[in-house]
Design a protein around this motif. Structure first.
Motif, PDB file in Angstrom:
ATOM      1  N   ARG A   1       1.926 -14.151  -1.218  1.00 38.98           N
ATOM      2  CA  ARG A   1       2.414 -13.350  -2.341  1.00 38.98           C
ATOM      3  C   ARG A   1       1.244 -12.594  -2.932  1.00 38.98           C
ATOM      4  O   ARG A   1       0.163 -13.159  -3.124  1.00 38.98           O
ATOM      5  CB  ARG A   1       3.048 -14.239  -3.404  1.00 38.98           C
ATOM      6  N   VAL A   2       1.473 -11.308  -3.212  1.00 42.92           N
ATOM      7  CA  VAL A   2       0.387 -10.437  -3.678  1.00 42.92           C
ATOM      8  C   VAL A   2       0.807  -9.762  -4.969  1.00 42.92           C
ATOM      9  O   VAL A   2       1.874  -9.156  -5.048  1.00 42.92           O
ATOM     10  CB  VAL A   2       0.046  -9.361  -2.619  1.00 42.92           C
ATOM     11  N   GLN A   3      -0.043  -9.867  -5.999  1.00 39.73           N
ATOM     12  CA  GLN A   3       0.217  -9.154  -7.250  1.00 39.73           C
ATOM     13  C   GLN A   3      -1.047  -8.481  -7.802  1.00 39.73           C
ATOM     14  O   GLN A   3      -0.963  -7.679  -8.714  1.00 39.73           O
ATOM     15  CB  GLN A   3       0.771 -10.106  -8.304  1.00 39.73           C
ATOM     16  N   GLY A   4      -2.219  -8.793  -7.220  1.00 44.07           N
ATOM     17  CA  GLY A   4      -3.463  -8.259  -7.759  1.00 44.07           C
ATOM     18  C   GLY A   4      -4.096  -7.172  -6.919  1.00 44.07           C
ATOM     19  O   GLY A   4      -5.203  -6.721  -7.238  1.00 44.07           O
ATOM     20  N   SER A   5      -3.420  -6.742  -5.863  1.00 42.69           N
ATOM     21  CA  SER A   5      -3.984  -5.705  -4.993  1.00 42.69           C
ATOM     22  C   SER A   5      -2.876  -5.142  -4.124  1.00 42.69           C
ATOM     23  O   SER A   5      -1.719  -5.579  -4.206  1.00 42.69           O
ATOM     24  CB  SER A   5      -5.108  -6.278  -4.123  1.00 42.69           C
ATOM     25  N   LEU A   6      -3.230  -4.192  -3.272  1.00 42.53           N
ATOM     26  CA  LEU A   6      -2.271  -3.693  -2.296  1.00 42.53           C
ATOM     27  C   LEU A   6      -1.960  -4.791  -1.290  1.00 42.53           C
ATOM     28  O   LEU A   6      -2.866  -5.519  -0.859  1.00 42.53           O
ATOM     29  CB  LEU A   6      -2.830  -2.469  -1.572  1.00 42.53           C
ATOM     30  N   PRO A   7      -0.694  -4.947  -0.882  1.00 42.71           N
ATOM     31  CA  PRO A   7      -0.345  -6.007   0.069  1.00 42.71           C
ATOM     32  C   PRO A   7      -1.150  -5.943   1.361  1.00 42.71           C
ATOM     33  O   PRO A   7      -1.619  -6.965   1.857  1.00 42.71           O
ATOM     34  CB  PRO A   7       1.146  -5.755   0.321  1.00 42.71           C
TER      35      PRO A   7
ATOM     36  N   PHE B   1      -3.197  -7.312 -12.896  1.00 41.40           N
ATOM     37  CA  PHE B   1      -1.944  -6.979 -12.235  1.00 41.40           C
ATOM     38  C   PHE B   1      -2.021  -5.569 -11.653  1.00 41.40           C
ATOM     39  O   PHE B   1      -2.297  -4.604 -12.369  1.00 41.40           O
ATOM     40  CB  PHE B   1      -0.772  -7.072 -13.210  1.00 41.40           C
ATOM     41  N   TYR B   2      -1.774  -5.467 -10.352  1.00 45.08           N
ATOM     42  CA  TYR B   2      -1.885  -4.165  -9.695  1.00 45.08           C
ATOM     43  C   TYR B   2      -0.629  -3.326  -9.920  1.00 45.08           C
ATOM     44  O   TYR B   2      -0.713  -2.147 -10.262  1.00 45.08           O
ATOM     45  CB  TYR B   2      -2.121  -4.368  -8.197  1.00 45.08           C
ATOM     46  N   PHE B   3       0.529  -3.946  -9.742  1.00 44.70           N
ATOM     47  CA  PHE B   3       1.788  -3.224  -9.924  1.00 44.70           C
ATOM     48  C   PHE B   3       2.327  -3.506 -11.328  1.00 44.70           C
ATOM     49  O   PHE B   3       3.109  -4.440 -11.539  1.00 44.70           O
ATOM     50  CB  PHE B   3       2.807  -3.671  -8.862  1.00 44.70           C
TER      51      PHE B   3
END
Length: 392
Positions: free
Chosen positions: A229-235, A294-296
């Motif tokens: 799971r990714v929330q801090g960068s591009l997947p 948070f990236y997004f």
């Protein structure tokens, strides 16, 4: 001799298609697809990919890799008694039922299989029902190392493709965009199993322990799982970093496993290091991701693209996840309402000013048809009282 081998290859292919795991993971992939669609509808009131995306992915992305690995396994003469194949299948199913795909990493499936086989042999449980005699723990350890390299390679190449976006609440109650990669790959593996009709051992086999005992060829549907799971960068960036670390872990495990050919206890040392190492990589990735901003998330300027619906106008406009739309038809936008209003300035043409992944501004433009201005297929994160958005 050649005719016997060719005939045995045909039998091996037939045995592959009657293996229960082939059909277990067909159903399993459909369940994963259902869970994903339900999560996406909760966040966006629409699905991104259809229900069968996981099935197509599982049964296509790992086939070529499996054939290459099978050729290597045959060249090394990797053999495994039928009882160990059954134990591996049982361990895989039990780990799959946890619905935690990271537990389908070879570090867990093959590592736990090694310890399960050791316990069964020493306790006599199921004695006479499972054929475990002549098992080589070095072979299991080598397969674990090889498959860890395969896991990292497959994740590096395909793990970031079509990740699933969704929304979560931050500690302040604001919607935060996330991407998750829930991946399974079916990798067919060719093994030598005692009890068949072949008797001609190849002279260069460095690992084979079958000796003069008749054996057969068996294709097994080995399943590799991956979750991130990714929330801090591009997947793509996050998954590729993790994938490289898994590859290096696999290389280290393979080196230890190779030494276990001469000193068997090293095979179990390799299993312990593989399980601990894979768990460490998971924890490290989560900590790095949680500590990052948070990236997004909603921004003071522009709208960040969280997702793109397939076969939508946004695909034709060549928009990408993570890009920021600054202006639409010459109007600055930072909310979905402003974006929607700007699209209506010109009902037949759309021009956007976008900040790409390289930080540079590029212009995206294309014709849109009447009524299509609210159906571009772009998913955003928006500060909304309803804590959710529909695709626009």
């Amino acid at each position: 001799m050649l005719e016997n081998w060719l005939l045995e290859f045909l039998f091996a292919m037939g045995r592959f298609f009657i293996h229960p795991l082939v059909y277990f993971f067909l159903i399993y992939s459909l369940v994963l697809g259902y869970i994903r669609v339900k999560r996406e509808r909760k966040s966006f009131h629409t699905r991104i990919q259809d229900l069968y995306e996981e099935v197509r992915f599982t049964y296509s992305k790992g086939l070529l890799t499996g054939l290459v690995l099978s050729a290597a396994a045959l060249a090394f003469g990797f053999g495994m008694p039928s009882g160990a194949v059954i134990v591996l299948g049982a361990v895989t199913v039990l780990l799959a039922l946890t619905m935690q795909l990271r537990f389908l990493s070879p570090a867990y499936t093959l590592g736990l299989t090694m310890f399960a086989v050791l316990i069964l042999m020493n306790t006599g449980i199921l004695s006479g029902r499972l054929e475990l005699e002549g098992i080589s723990f070095a072979v299991l350890a080598l397969l674990m190392g090889f498959f860890l390299i395969v896991e990292g390679s497959l994740a590096y190449k395909t793990g970031h493709v079509k990740t699933s976006p969704f929304l979560l609440k931050s500690s302040r109650g604001l919607p935060i965009g996330n991407h998750v990669a829930n991946r399974t790959w079916l990798v067919p593996l060719l093994l030598l199993v005692p009890g068949g009709t072949l008797t001609e051992s190849l002279p260069w086999w460095p690992v084979v322990t079958i000796g003069n005992e008749p054996f057969m060829l068996l294709f097994i549907p080995y399943i590799i799982g991956f979750h991130q799971r990714v929330q801090g960068s591009l997947p793509k960036e996050s998954i590729m970093v993790t994938s490289k670390r898994i590859i290096w872990l696999g290389i280290g495990i393979t080196a230890i496993a190779a030494a276990s050919i001469w000193f068997t206890p090293l095979a179990f040392a390799a299993a312990i290091i593989a399980i601990a190492g894979r768990e460490f990589l998971t924890v490290r990735q989560r900590m790095n991701d949680n500590s990052a901003a948070f990236y997004f998330s909603k921004r003071d300027q522009g709208l960040m693209v969280l997702g793109i619906l397939p076969n939508s106008p946004a695909v034709k406009l060549q928009l990408e996840v993570g890009e920021i739309i600054m202006k639409t038809n010459g109007t600055p936008v930072k909310t979905v309402d402003e974006f929607y209003q700007a699209l209506q300035i010109n009902g037949a043409f759309c021009k956007m000013e976008v900040i790409g992944h390289n930080g540079e501004i590029r212009f995206v433009q294309g014709a849109i048809y009447k009524g299509e201005h609210h159906e571009l297929g772009i998913l955003f994160v928006q500060d909304d009282k309803k804590w959710g958005i529909e695709a626009v």
